[in-house]
Write a protein that holds these residues in place. Structure first.
Motif: not given
Length: 300
Positions: A8-12
């Motif tokens: 999630r953090l990398c995708a954001e």
């Protein structure tokens, strides 16, 4: 097996990835965000469209990652990669395979492969032939009666054997004392090329008055090729200096001048002794005469 759902953090971290792509690319060539792909746990690659001319279908790929239990996303790499519909260059072909006849120039080198089918090993350099060969049996024959033997005083057993040429001398005379010589495959391949370029099926040969077999400018080859090929030595021929088939031919045949010329039609004959009939025009007060020239002259 762990799921490959993007972290999630990398995708954001789209802004971080875009900033890295814009720093690498030319200004204004990074397009819209296409998507994110999970490469591993907490490793995501963001894809951006490339608007640079000449790179249609390519995409900027920026990989980001974060450590375990960390909330800070870091940058791994930024690179331009081709997409599914990218315009790519043709598959690379080695220079030796791209070479065509006539491409070699001064200073160019074309190494020949060790397993080239056009070549086969030549003379090995060994003087002694195999024990059971015909050559070995001939060398073991009695040489006392040879005309080249030097006779010296003493018994016949003391007479020296005459000097004989070695295998190397014979191989050199035959042109075989080379590391490699032309193989049967190479011979046939060359014959096929020559037949296609200067053979009986070419338009020049079809219109020729005779074949090269009867031409005085033909210099025959040696060996087995003599039966089918020769070299043209006529400077006015289109095949001058080329290997030609004996069935080839051109208009520069040595006997073309003495060959019977095709019959020509007789030139047209104009008969100027016929006198056309004369007649008076009605408006001059006369009548149209239907009599011939002789009758008109007789009644004048």
């Amino acid at each position: 097996m762990r799921s490959r759902t993007p972290d999630r953090l990398c995708a954001e971290a789209v802004d971080l990835a875009r900033a890295a792509a814009e720093e690498t690319a030319l200004p204004g060539t990074v397009g819209e965000h296409i998507g994110a792909v999970a490469d591993a746990d907490r490793v995501v690659t963001h894809l951006f469209a490339c608007k640079e001319p000449g790179y249609r279908g390519w995409r900027w790929a920026v990989t980001v990652a974060r450590a375990s239990r960390a909330k800070v996303v870091t940058l791994d790499e930024s690179v331009l990669l081709p997409g599914p519909d990218a315009l790519l260059a043709p598959e690379w072909v080695p220079w030796s395979e791209r070479l065509r006849p006539g491409d070699m120039g001064p200073g160019d080198l074309l190494p020949t492969e060790a397993e080239d089918l056009r070549l086969e090993p030549g003379y090995s350099g060994e003087e002694a032939p195999p024990p059971n060969s015909v050559v070995a049996e001939g060398m073991a024959a009695d040489v006392a009666d040879s005309e080249e033997a030097d006779v010296v005083p003493g018994s016949p057993a003391a007479q020296p054997a005459p000097a004989r040429g070695g295998i190397a001398d014979i191989a050199e005379e035959l042109g075989m004392r080379r590391a490699r010589v032309l193989s049967r495959y190479g011979l046939h391949a060359a014959a096929d090329r020559w037949e296609e370029a200067y053979g009986a099926k070419t338009p020049m040969a079809q219109a020729a008055p005779a074949t090269c077999m009867t031409c005085g400018f033909l210099s025959p080859l040696t060996g087995s090729l003599r039966q089918a090929f020769g070299v043209c030595a006529n400077e006015f021929s289109p095949a001058d200096g080329r290997v030609v088939s004996l069935a080839y031919g051109c208009g520069a045949h040595s006997e073309a001048a003495v060959m019977p010329a095709p019959p020509r039609p007789a030139p047209p004959v104009v008969d100027e002794t016929v006198v056309e009939p004369l007649s008076l025009r009605p408006e001059e007060g006369g009548s149209v005469s239907e009599t011939g020239p002789a009758e008109e002259l007789g009644h004048s």
